[in-house]
Design an enzyme around this catalytic site. Sequence first.
Site, PDB file in Angstrom:
ATOM      1  N   GLU A  79       0.822  -1.206   0.000  1.00 42.94           N
ATOM      2  CA  GLU A  79       0.000   0.000   0.000  1.00 42.94           C
ATOM      3  C   GLU A  79       0.859   1.261   0.000  1.00 42.94           C
ATOM      4  O   GLU A  79       1.809   1.385   0.764  1.00 42.94           O
ATOM      5  CB  GLU A  79      -0.931   0.010   1.210  1.00 42.94           C
ATOM      6  N   ARG A  89     -18.768   0.370   6.039  1.00 44.57           N
ATOM      7  CA  ARG A  89     -20.129  -0.084   6.345  1.00 44.57           C
ATOM      8  C   ARG A  89     -20.132  -1.054   7.514  1.00 44.57           C
ATOM      9  O   ARG A  89     -21.173  -1.274   8.143  1.00 44.57           O
ATOM     10  CB  ARG A  89     -20.738  -0.769   5.116  1.00 44.57           C
ATOM     11  N   HIS A 166      -1.330  -5.737   2.291  1.00 46.40           N
ATOM     12  CA  HIS A 166      -2.571  -6.505   2.276  1.00 46.40           C
ATOM     13  C   HIS A 166      -2.306  -7.877   1.673  1.00 46.40           C
ATOM     14  O   HIS A 166      -1.616  -7.998   0.660  1.00 46.40           O
ATOM     15  CB  HIS A 166      -3.652  -5.785   1.460  1.00 46.40           C
TER      16      HIS A 166
END
Length: 208
Positions: A79, A89, A166
């Site tokens: 990243e 969410r 990741h």
Amino acid sequence: MKVLLTGFEPFGDIAVNPSQLVIEAMAHHTLPDMAITAEVLPTEYQAAGARVRELIETISPDVVLSIGVAAGRKGLHLERVALNLDDARLPDNAGQLCQGSPITDDGAPAYFSNMPLADLKASLLEKNVPVTISNHAGAYVCNHVFYSAMHTINELGLNTLCSFLHIPAIPDDYDQHAQLALLGIVKSVEYILEALQERITNQLPVAP
């Protein structure tokens, strides 16, 4: 070389978090001329951010590599950017739901990783490790920890190299294929640390 490695506990639909398994494996590894601190963080915005800051302040590491799972992604993702944003969410494991909240009011809108990502990618590809550079670490707890680490390094004026990695999810039944995949990820983390150690030892310039 002082190294701080972090991963995360399970959360949401992730019953087995491979980042936790990688950190637990690395905690028992010995690499030449490296002092490795490996810790599994809670998948909670505030607790994880506070803990990574505390670890950086205590250790003053040369390298910080935080690891998290990205379900649906293939291969490794280095990243490049940490955003000053919590937005998901899914609530964290403490039940906190963040939707468009800044991580800190006094920090930069974003921080760029100061690791030599292009060189690390090339080195991993030479070893047949599937890897790419990603410009978005999301806005969940992974990004929160990445941003908190970069912000702390910036505030303290440290020369610490920092990024977020990741990794793919693994099957919940943790079969033989999953075990082999996990071993490959652990080895890839070792490759990354060895490449960074060589760069620091030889005082090579850093360019993301």
